[in-house]
Design a protein around this motif. Structure first.
Motif, PDB file in Angstrom:
ATOM      1  N   GLY A 159     -15.629   4.049  13.333  1.00 60.82           N
ATOM      2  CA  GLY A 159     -15.577   2.598  13.148  1.00 60.82           C
ATOM      3  C   GLY A 159     -15.708   2.155  11.701  1.00 60.82           C
ATOM      4  N   LYS A 160     -15.553   3.083  10.768  1.00 59.62           N
ATOM      5  CA  LYS A 160     -15.644   2.722   9.347  1.00 59.62           C
ATOM      6  C   LYS A 160     -14.329   2.099   8.872  1.00 59.62           C
ATOM      7  N   ASP A 161     -14.436   1.244   7.836  1.00 60.14           N
ATOM      8  CA  ASP A 161     -13.223   0.764   7.180  1.00 60.14           C
ATOM      9  C   ASP A 161     -12.556   1.933   6.472  1.00 60.14           C
ATOM     10  N   ILE A 162     -11.248   1.959   6.526  1.00 55.70           N
ATOM     11  CA  ILE A 162     -10.532   3.018   5.797  1.00 55.70           C
ATOM     12  C   ILE A 162      -9.630   2.361   4.760  1.00 55.70           C
ATOM     13  N   HIS A 163      -9.513   3.031   3.619  1.00 48.68           N
ATOM     14  CA  HIS A 163      -8.882   2.419   2.450  1.00 48.68           C
ATOM     15  C   HIS A 163      -7.665   3.237   2.018  1.00 48.68           C
ATOM     16  N   PRO A 164      -6.473   2.654   2.114  1.00 51.54           N
ATOM     17  CA  PRO A 164      -5.267   3.403   1.755  1.00 51.54           C
ATOM     18  C   PRO A 164      -5.189   3.653   0.254  1.00 51.54           C
ATOM     19  N   THR A 165      -4.371   4.614  -0.123  1.00 49.83           N
ATOM     20  CA  THR A 165      -4.184   4.927  -1.542  1.00 49.83           C
ATOM     21  C   THR A 165      -3.526   3.766  -2.268  1.00 49.83           C
ATOM     22  N   ARG A 166      -2.584   3.139  -1.592  1.00 56.16           N
ATOM     23  CA  ARG A 166      -1.893   1.980  -2.171  1.00 56.16           C
ATOM     24  C   ARG A 166      -1.916   0.854  -1.154  1.00 56.16           C
ATOM     25  N   GLY A 167      -1.484  -0.340  -1.566  1.00 55.21           N
ATOM     26  CA  GLY A 167      -1.418  -1.447  -0.628  1.00 55.21           C
ATOM     27  C   GLY A 167      -2.740  -2.158  -0.477  1.00 55.21           C
ATOM     28  N   PRO A 168      -3.013  -2.733   0.693  1.00 52.22           N
ATOM     29  CA  PRO A 168      -4.204  -3.573   0.871  1.00 52.22           C
ATOM     30  C   PRO A 168      -5.502  -2.787   0.737  1.00 52.22           C
ATOM     31  N   ASP A 169      -6.580  -3.544   0.553  1.00 52.71           N
ATOM     32  CA  ASP A 169      -7.886  -2.917   0.326  1.00 52.71           C
ATOM     33  C   ASP A 169      -8.304  -2.045   1.500  1.00 52.71           C
ATOM     34  N   LYS A 170      -8.015  -2.484   2.722  1.00 49.65           N
ATOM     35  CA  LYS A 170      -8.361  -1.670   3.879  1.00 49.65           C
ATOM     36  C   LYS A 170      -7.253  -1.760   4.914  1.00 49.65           C
ATOM     37  N   VAL A 171      -7.236  -0.792   5.802  1.00 53.28           N
ATOM     38  CA  VAL A 171      -6.223  -0.774   6.855  1.00 53.28           C
ATOM     39  C   VAL A 171      -6.696  -1.651   8.009  1.00 53.28           C
ATOM     40  N   VAL A 189      -1.004  -9.488   1.695  1.00 49.62           N
ATOM     41  CA  VAL A 189       0.267  -8.842   1.360  1.00 49.62           C
ATOM     42  C   VAL A 189       0.373  -8.435  -0.104  1.00 49.62           C
ATOM     43  N   ASP A 190      -0.336  -9.118  -0.978  1.00 47.52           N
ATOM     44  CA  ASP A 190      -0.208  -8.801  -2.402  1.00 47.52           C
ATOM     45  C   ASP A 190      -1.340  -7.925  -2.914  1.00 47.52           C
ATOM     46  N   GLU A 191      -2.156  -7.419  -2.017  1.00 47.78           N
ATOM     47  CA  GLU A 191      -3.276  -6.596  -2.463  1.00 47.78           C
ATOM     48  C   GLU A 191      -2.803  -5.213  -2.895  1.00 47.78           C
ATOM     49  N   GLY A 192      -3.438  -4.718  -3.930  1.00 47.91           N
ATOM     50  CA  GLY A 192      -3.249  -3.323  -4.326  1.00 47.91           C
ATOM     51  C   GLY A 192      -1.890  -3.016  -4.919  1.00 47.91           C
ATOM     52  N   PRO A 193      -1.782  -1.872  -5.582  1.00 55.75           N
ATOM     53  CA  PRO A 193      -0.501  -1.457  -6.174  1.00 55.75           C
ATOM     54  C   PRO A 193       0.433  -0.882  -5.108  1.00 55.75           C
ATOM     55  N   SER A 194       1.727  -0.953  -5.355  1.00 53.21           N
ATOM     56  CA  SER A 194       2.690  -0.321  -4.450  1.00 53.21           C
ATOM     57  C   SER A 194       3.367   0.839  -5.163  1.00 53.21           C
ATOM     58  N   VAL A 196       3.261   3.320  -8.184  1.00 52.59           N
ATOM     59  CA  VAL A 196       2.358   3.838  -9.221  1.00 52.59           C
ATOM     60  C   VAL A 196       2.739   5.280  -9.551  1.00 52.59           C
ATOM     61  N   GLY A 197       2.131   5.794 -10.616  1.00 53.66           N
ATOM     62  CA  GLY A 197       2.190   7.201 -10.984  1.00 53.66           C
ATOM     63  C   GLY A 197       3.544   7.863 -10.847  1.00 53.66           C
ATOM     64  N   PRO A 198       3.652   8.852  -9.959  1.00 56.03           N
ATOM     65  CA  PRO A 198       4.889   9.632  -9.851  1.00 56.03           C
ATOM     66  C   PRO A 198       6.126   8.793  -9.569  1.00 56.03           C
ATOM     67  N   THR A 199       5.961   7.690  -8.840  1.00 60.14           N
ATOM     68  CA  THR A 199       7.116   6.851  -8.512  1.00 60.14           C
ATOM     69  C   THR A 199       7.755   6.276  -9.778  1.00 60.14           C
ATOM     70  N   LEU A 200       6.947   6.015 -10.782  1.00 58.20           N
ATOM     71  CA  LEU A 200       7.437   5.375 -11.994  1.00 58.20           C
ATOM     72  C   LEU A 200       7.680   6.358 -13.130  1.00 58.20           C
ATOM     73  N   LEU A 201       7.454   7.651 -12.888  1.00 58.19           N
ATOM     74  CA  LEU A 201       7.553   8.634 -13.966  1.00 58.19           C
ATOM     75  C   LEU A 201       8.954   8.677 -14.568  1.00 58.19           C
ATOM     76  N   GLY A 202       9.980   8.695 -13.704  1.00 59.12           N
ATOM     77  CA  GLY A 202      11.348   8.739 -14.210  1.00 59.12           C
ATOM     78  C   GLY A 202      11.676   7.526 -15.059  1.00 59.12           C
ATOM     79  N   LYS A 203      11.194   6.383 -14.634  1.00 59.11           N
ATOM     80  CA  LYS A 203      11.447   5.154 -15.391  1.00 59.11           C
ATOM     81  C   LYS A 203      10.768   5.223 -16.759  1.00 59.11           C
ATOM     82  N   ARG A 204       9.558   5.778 -16.774  1.00 60.38           N
ATOM     83  CA  ARG A 204       8.831   5.858 -18.046  1.00 60.38           C
ATOM     84  C   ARG A 204       9.520   6.818 -19.009  1.00 60.38           C
ATOM     85  N   ILE A 205       9.956   7.975 -18.486  1.00 61.68           N
ATOM     86  CA  ILE A 205      10.643   8.940 -19.345  1.00 61.68           C
ATOM     87  C   ILE A 205      11.946   8.343 -19.880  1.00 61.68           C
ATOM     88  N   ALA A 206      12.688   7.634 -19.001  1.00 63.86           N
ATOM     89  CA  ALA A 206      13.939   7.020 -19.438  1.00 63.86           C
ATOM     90  C   ALA A 206      13.681   6.012 -20.551  1.00 63.86           C
TER      91      ALA A 206
END
Ligand code: FES
Length: 249
Positions: A159-171, A189-194, A196-206
């Motif tokens: 019964g604990k709150d669980i917290h996703p890696t991305r998205g809202p604070d809790k599920v 709907v606007d909570e948390g990042p969508s 991040v990190g590896p998803t944006l790596l190609g964009k950063r290198i470009a």
């Protein structure tokens, strides 16, 4: 959230009003609405959708059975999906599945006796850069291991709150999430990042290298798909990389 058929009907009519030119487009959201009340696409929900959209029950059922997000029997409070498609599978998804399935004592599309968890083998969630991923009510838990996923399901059952890696604070619960998917926002709907990190790596290198997408050649087959106002630039055009660096900061 009322569980009366009358309230479900009023909410369904509000959804249909979003599609004045093609009311049948409301079917998908209405099926999510039904799940938000009944916990699955129930017979009474199918009948209501058919009545309101002037469809047969068979036509509604055809849609409900095509998409895996629609459940045909009561779902647990949390839908735990382990991605076992090739990339997640080779990165450990199959090991996670075996461990969690054995730990919970349930198989694919089965629900634990306490009604807390429905376990599912998932197809690709388009989050391969965080493989192996697990989803709870469609929220991401990235870079999982058998141990971290077992901890996750133990927290849910406790019964604990669980917290996703991305998205809202809790599920939120399956029913609450289904209501959001029906188009009734819950304020999260606007909570948390969508992205991040590896998803944006190609964009950063470009951006660092000054790479840009090639411009379509006039008359080429893809030329007709190009929006001339969209700002496509030839490779290496001076002045474009700095602007993109600014965008990625
Ligand atoms: S294979 Fe698992 S998210 Fe793509």
């Amino acid at each position: 959230m009322s569980d009366t058929l009358e309230t479900m009907r009023a909410d369904a009519e509000a959804i249909i009003a979003r599609y004045p030119d093609f009311p049948r487009s409301a079917l998908g959201p209405i099926l999510h609405l039904v799940q938000s009340v009944d916990g699955y696409v129930s017979p009474r929900g199918i009948a209501l959708a058919a009545e309101l959209l002037n469809l047969t029950r068979s036509e509604v059922s055809a849609v409900a059975t095509f998409y895996s997000q629609y459940r045909r029997h009561p779902n647990g409070e949390y839908n735990v999906g382990v991605c076992v498609n090739p990339l997640c599978g080779v990165m450990g998804g199959e090991m996670i599945w075996d461990a969690v399935s054995e730990h919970l004592g349930v198989g694919h599309d089965e629900t634990t006796e306490d009604g807390k968890i429905t376990l599912e083998r998932l197809e690709c969630n388009a989050a391969c850069d965080f493989a192996p991923v697990v989803m709870v009510n469609w929220e991401f838990f990235d870079n999982q291991t058998p141990a971290s996923t077992i901890q996750l399901v133990e927290d849910i059952q406790a019964g604990k709150d669980i917290h996703p890696t991305r998205g809202p604070d809790k599920v939120h619960s399956f029913k609450e999430t289904s209501r959001v998917l029906a188009g009734f926002e819950d304020g999260h709907v606007d909570e948390g990042p969508s992205a991040v990190g590896p998803t944006l790596l190609g964009k950063r290198i470009a951006a660092e290298q000054g790479w840009t997408a090639p411009q379509a050649v006039a008359g080429s087959p893809s030329d007709t798909d190009v929006d001339e106002t969209a700002g496509t630039e030839p490779v290496g055009k001076p002045g474009s990389s700095a602007e993109r660096k600014e965008e990625t900061k």
